[in-house]
Motif scaffolding. Structure first.
Motif, PDB file in Angstrom:
ATOM      1  N   ILE A 295      13.080 -46.522  -7.901  1.00 50.49           N
ATOM      2  CA  ILE A 295      13.249 -45.682  -9.096  1.00 50.49           C
ATOM      3  C   ILE A 295      12.320 -46.155 -10.203  1.00 50.49           C
ATOM      4  N   PHE A 296      12.318 -47.469 -10.465  1.00 48.86           N
ATOM      5  CA  PHE A 296      11.470 -48.009 -11.531  1.00 48.86           C
ATOM      6  C   PHE A 296       9.997 -47.819 -11.203  1.00 48.86           C
ATOM      7  N   THR A 297       9.630 -48.005  -9.926  1.00 43.93           N
ATOM      8  CA  THR A 297       8.235 -47.826  -9.530  1.00 43.93           C
ATOM      9  C   THR A 297       7.821 -46.374  -9.691  1.00 43.93           C
ATOM     10  N   ARG A 298       8.687 -45.458  -9.246  1.00 43.47           N
ATOM     11  CA  ARG A 298       8.378 -44.033  -9.340  1.00 43.47           C
ATOM     12  C   ARG A 298       8.256 -43.586 -10.794  1.00 43.47           C
ATOM     13  N   ILE A 299       9.174 -44.065 -11.656  1.00 43.26           N
ATOM     14  CA  ILE A 299       9.121 -43.698 -13.070  1.00 43.26           C
ATOM     15  C   ILE A 299       7.848 -44.235 -13.710  1.00 43.26           C
ATOM     16  N   ARG A 300       7.449 -45.473 -13.337  1.00 45.70           N
ATOM     17  CA  ARG A 300       6.213 -46.037 -13.906  1.00 45.70           C
ATOM     18  C   ARG A 300       4.997 -45.217 -13.469  1.00 45.70           C
ATOM     19  N   LYS A 302       5.014 -42.001 -12.594  1.00 43.52           N
ATOM     20  CA  LYS A 302       5.066 -40.697 -13.256  1.00 43.52           C
ATOM     21  C   LYS A 302       4.734 -40.803 -14.741  1.00 43.52           C
ATOM     22  N   SER A 303       5.016 -41.962 -15.328  1.00 44.11           N
ATOM     23  CA  SER A 303       4.757 -42.116 -16.761  1.00 44.11           C
ATOM     24  C   SER A 303       3.349 -42.623 -17.049  1.00 44.11           C
ATOM     25  N   SER A 304       2.564 -42.900 -16.008  1.00 46.13           N
ATOM     26  CA  SER A 304       1.239 -43.505 -16.218  1.00 46.13           C
ATOM     27  C   SER A 304       0.330 -42.590 -17.032  1.00 46.13           C
ATOM     28  N   ASP A 305       0.377 -41.267 -16.766  1.00 40.37           N
ATOM     29  CA  ASP A 305      -0.457 -40.333 -17.529  1.00 40.37           C
ATOM     30  C   ASP A 305      -0.049 -40.315 -18.993  1.00 40.37           C
ATOM     31  N   LEU A 306       1.261 -40.314 -19.244  1.00 38.74           N
ATOM     32  CA  LEU A 306       1.748 -40.321 -20.629  1.00 38.74           C
ATOM     33  C   LEU A 306       1.359 -41.624 -21.321  1.00 38.74           C
ATOM     34  N   ARG A 307       1.462 -42.735 -20.599  1.00 41.37           N
ATOM     35  CA  ARG A 307       1.085 -44.029 -21.183  1.00 41.37           C
ATOM     36  C   ARG A 307      -0.394 -44.037 -21.563  1.00 41.37           C
ATOM     37  N   ARG A 308      -1.221 -43.467 -20.701  1.00 47.59           N
ATOM     38  CA  ARG A 308      -2.654 -43.443 -20.980  1.00 47.59           C
ATOM     39  C   ARG A 308      -2.942 -42.624 -22.241  1.00 47.59           C
ATOM     40  N   ILE A 309      -2.262 -41.488 -22.390  1.00 52.26           N
ATOM     41  CA  ILE A 309      -2.444 -40.648 -23.581  1.00 52.26           C
ATOM     42  C   ILE A 309      -2.010 -41.400 -24.832  1.00 52.26           C
ATOM     43  N   VAL A 310      -0.845 -42.044 -24.750  1.00 59.68           N
ATOM     44  CA  VAL A 310      -0.323 -42.781 -25.915  1.00 59.68           C
ATOM     45  C   VAL A 310      -1.228 -43.969 -26.251  1.00 59.68           C
ATOM     46  N   THR A 311      -1.661 -44.707 -25.217  1.00 55.57           N
ATOM     47  CA  THR A 311      -2.533 -45.874 -25.449  1.00 55.57           C
ATOM     48  C   THR A 311      -3.857 -45.459 -26.080  1.00 55.57           C
ATOM     49  N   ALA A 419       5.654 -45.297 -27.224  1.00 59.15           N
ATOM     50  CA  ALA A 419       5.343 -46.290 -26.188  1.00 59.15           C
ATOM     51  C   ALA A 419       6.588 -47.088 -25.810  1.00 59.15           C
ATOM     52  N   THR A 420       7.406 -47.442 -26.801  1.00 63.35           N
ATOM     53  CA  THR A 420       8.653 -48.164 -26.517  1.00 63.35           C
ATOM     54  C   THR A 420       9.613 -47.281 -25.728  1.00 63.35           C
ATOM     55  N   ALA A 421       9.680 -45.986 -26.096  1.00 60.02           N
ATOM     56  CA  ALA A 421      10.544 -45.055 -25.358  1.00 60.02           C
ATOM     57  C   ALA A 421      10.105 -44.936 -23.901  1.00 60.02           C
ATOM     58  N   LEU A 422       8.781 -44.983 -23.654  1.00 63.88           N
ATOM     59  CA  LEU A 422       8.290 -44.945 -22.273  1.00 63.88           C
ATOM     60  C   LEU A 422       8.724 -46.188 -21.507  1.00 63.88           C
ATOM     61  N   ASP A 423       8.737 -47.343 -22.186  1.00 64.71           N
ATOM     62  CA  ASP A 423       9.195 -48.582 -21.544  1.00 64.71           C
ATOM     63  C   ASP A 423      10.673 -48.508 -21.193  1.00 64.71           C
ATOM     64  N   LEU A 424      11.450 -47.759 -21.991  1.00 63.93           N
ATOM     65  CA  LEU A 424      12.897 -47.684 -21.787  1.00 63.93           C
ATOM     66  C   LEU A 424      13.293 -46.546 -20.849  1.00 63.93           C
ATOM     67  N   ALA A 425      12.340 -45.636 -20.522  1.00 60.76           N
ATOM     68  CA  ALA A 425      12.665 -44.463 -19.703  1.00 60.76           C
ATOM     69  C   ALA A 425      13.072 -44.876 -18.293  1.00 60.76           C
ATOM     70  N   VAL A 426      14.159 -44.279 -17.802  1.00 60.62           N
ATOM     71  CA  VAL A 426      14.652 -44.593 -16.454  1.00 60.62           C
ATOM     72  C   VAL A 426      14.834 -43.347 -15.593  1.00 60.62           C
ATOM     73  N   SER A 427      14.511 -42.184 -16.125  1.00 67.03           N
ATOM     74  CA  SER A 427      14.678 -40.957 -15.345  1.00 67.03           C
ATOM     75  C   SER A 427      13.590 -39.961 -15.718  1.00 67.03           C
ATOM     76  N   GLU A 428      13.428 -38.951 -14.867  1.00 72.96           N
ATOM     77  CA  GLU A 428      12.416 -37.940 -15.129  1.00 72.96           C
ATOM     78  C   GLU A 428      12.768 -37.092 -16.342  1.00 72.96           C
ATOM     79  N   ASP A 430      14.134 -38.254 -19.025  1.00 70.38           N
ATOM     80  CA  ASP A 430      13.669 -39.053 -20.170  1.00 70.38           C
ATOM     81  C   ASP A 430      12.195 -38.794 -20.423  1.00 70.38           C
ATOM     82  N   LEU A 431      11.398 -38.779 -19.348  1.00 74.42           N
ATOM     83  CA  LEU A 431       9.962 -38.549 -19.485  1.00 74.42           C
ATOM     84  C   LEU A 431       9.672 -37.140 -19.987  1.00 74.42           C
ATOM     85  N   ALA A 432      10.491 -36.170 -19.563  1.00 73.85           N
ATOM     86  CA  ALA A 432      10.289 -34.783 -19.999  1.00 73.85           C
ATOM     87  C   ALA A 432      10.445 -34.655 -21.510  1.00 73.85           C
TER      88      ALA A 432
END
Length: 581
Positions: A295-300, A302-311, A419-428, A430-432
């Motif tokens: 779950i954590f790997t999949r969320i990371r 899926k969130s990689s594109d969002l992290r790149r935009i935020v970074t 960015a902190t919210a992305l670190d805390l996200a545990v479900s799809e 949350d990412l939505a």
């Protein structure tokens, strides 16, 4: 790898308790490198998953089924022909190798009793499932290994099965103190590496645990140990391995918050600062650990594109903020130009033609002498006009930059909170919600015809031992809704001081809250913040009625002027999670 010889010995002990003497009622092959055997044991029926995946070799008992292909692969059909409804007579592990051997008896086509072996080798990229006859001749395997692939051992039908001893490792269950000491001192490497490269079935995790228990640094050179230290290491080594001979396993999962970090069949004292979750069986540990890790790997992922935009946006805004600060520093000399102009208006009548400077008394600074540079080609009045022009330009720039600095700083704080919210996200879901926030504020373009996401998930709901409800926002939109729509005036509001984090609301029943509730809420605010990896986090708290939201401010941003403070560690292991979505 964590799936070491001790974990395998624990698994074999559990399998013997359930399946020894039992029968194989069904055989399936859900994946190209995976078997799912349905076993009828002493206490009912369970499924045994055996995976020879190079990246994730696994074996555990489970109640869950997996869909299989419509046409069974050849290896599956071969096993069904030979050992379907066969009886498991023995399950064992050679030495402390990561190998599980099932001895199975069955009736052949003529009704004669035959014996076969199903061997699961769970050794990383060399993992395999091999089917042999009673003379150890390989009938088939789930992976065929030819001489072109491996010069050590071929795994092909007709070849004799053997375990290659390429690493020349010792059996840790048969070593004595003398041989142990000689071996430790003979290798020019670190203490922990000496252990896991010298003994079969010892993983780096267990090697470090052995060193930790005897208060030695696993990274120190083995040759630097004295006789007393090696003796303590041997005692610790024997204590850890005693669980294998005595079958006193302690299957557990080590977690950092909700994220699984490690698992083992022995208590891991080196992780005393993290939460240790005990399980009834090693199968439960393996199934839970890899399901949660996935779950954590999949969320990371899926969130990689969002992290790149935020970074990217953060880097751009930080560079812009640094440039604006430099420009603001340049405007600080505007007052000097104003004073130059004033001095020229006052004393310019006495300036000689083509003079290069005016020396006069500065009545703005206790009549101290001041030198005003002049352009000899201009009159005093024209020089004064030029200075006033520079002053007014810098003044306008300063006024504009003051506003821009506030806006850029607000953008940086907003992006840091995302960015902190992305670190805390545990479900799809949350990412939505986080993606919707990025779309709304222009960091992501909304596709043509794409409607605003209507999905809403609930905040985390925790409960103290005496029944007080605590709610934690997962992102900025949820923080706003939690604080300004859900919370009431006398409820208590908590937030990590000076850093991005979740809004935490404690619902007030009647009267004052007990002290421990403030502490529990403080721990949650510390954990769900950017400071979750710190030892201590300072927390601001006050009643919700004193928390205000400025007009047109970004989501999650609030102001308050009177508050209490406490310092808490981000440890929420004692708190009960009621719901999380």
């Amino acid at each position: 790898m964590a799936l070491d010889g001790i974990v395998i010995s624990n698994l074999i002990y559990d399998l013997n308790q359930f399946a020894s003497g039992g029968r194989i009622s069904k055989i399936a092959q859900p994946e190209t490198d995976e078997l799912l055997l349905t076993l009828k044991g002493h206490n009912g029926q369970k499924r045994l998953l055996i995976s020879a995946s190079a990246s994730l070799p696994l074996m555990y008992l489970t109640d869950k089924n997996k869909p299989s292909p419509m046409t069974a692969p050849n290896f599956c059909m071969l096993l069904r022909k030979h050992i379907a409804n066969g009886r498991i007579t023995k399950i064992y592990q050679p030495g402390l190798e990561r190998i599980v051997v099932f001895e199975i008896e069955h009736l052949d086509d003529l009704g004669d009793l035959r014996h076969k072996k199903l061997i699961a080798e769970l050794m990383g990229k060399h993992s395999n499932i091999i089917f042999c006859d009673e003379q150890d001749k390989i009938i088939d395997s789930i992976k065929h290994i030819s001489a072109q692939v491996s010069s050590v051992r071929e795994v092909l039908p007709g070849r004799t099965y053997f375990i290659p001893n390429t690493a020349q490792k010792e059996d840790p269950l048969t070593c004595d103190e003398t041989s142990f000491c000689q071996l430790i001192l003979s290798k020019p490497m670190t203490l922990s590496k000496t252990l896991y490269t010298s003994y079969t079935g010892i993983s780096p995790l267990i090697a470090n645990e052995i060193c930790y228990r005897c208060k030695l640094d696993g990274d120190q050179p083995a040759a630097s140990c004295n006789e007393a230290e090696i003796r303590q290491l041997y005692i610790s080594f024997c204590a850890v391995l005693s669980c294998v001979s005595s079958h006193t396993y302690a299957p557990c999962i080590i977690k950092r918050g909700k994220e699984p970090v490690e698992f083992s069949s022995v208590a891991l004292k080196e992780y005393s600062d993290l939460a240790s979750v005990s399980c009834d069986s090693i199968s439960e540990v393996l199934e839970t650990f890899y399901a949660e890790k996935n779950i954590f790997t999949r969320i990371r992922q899926k969130s990689s594109d969002l992290r790149r935009i935020v970074t990217t946006a953060l880097e751009r805004n930080r560079k812009k903020y640094a440039l604006q600060q430099k420009q603001m520093q340049d405007t600080e000399k505007r007052e000097k130009y104003r004073i130059y102009g004033e001095m020229l208006h006052t004393y310019g009548y006495g300036v000689e033609p083509e003079a290069k400077e005016l020396v006069c008394e500065n009545y703005y600074d206790n009549n101290k002498e001041i030198k005003v540079p002049l352009d000899p080609a201009l009159s005093p009045a024209e020089n004064a006009g030029r200075y006033f022009e520079r002053y007014n330009k810098l003044k306008r720039t300063s006024e504009a930059l003051t506003k821009l600095l506030v806006e850029t700083k607000s953008d940086i704080e907003h992006l840091e909170s995302i960015a902190t919210a992305l670190d805390l996200a545990v479900s799809e879901s949350d990412l939505a919600q986080i993606k919707e926030e990025l779309v709304e504020y222009g960091y992501i373009k909304r596709k043509s015809g794409q409607k605003k996401s209507g999905k809403k998930n609930r905040p985390y709901h925790y409960q103290t031992q005496d029944g007080y409800d605590i709610y934690v926002g997962k992102n900025n939109f949820q923080n706003d809704e939690l604080t300004f729509k859900f919370a009431e005036g006398n409820d208590w509001w908590f937030h990590a001081k000076g850093m991005p984090g979740s809004h935490v609301i404690v619902k007030t029943k009647t009267g004052d809250l007990p002290d421990h509730v403030f502490e529990d809420a403080g721990r949650l605010a510390a954990y769900y913040s950017k400071g979750r990896d710190s030892d201590k986090v300072e927390i601001d708290y006050l009643q919700k009625k004193n928390v205000k939201k400025p007009n047109k401010s970004k989501p999650g941003f609030v102001v308050y002027y009177t508050n209490y403070s406490l310092t808490m560690e981000p440890d929420i292991s004692a708190l009960k999670l009621i719901s999380e979505s």
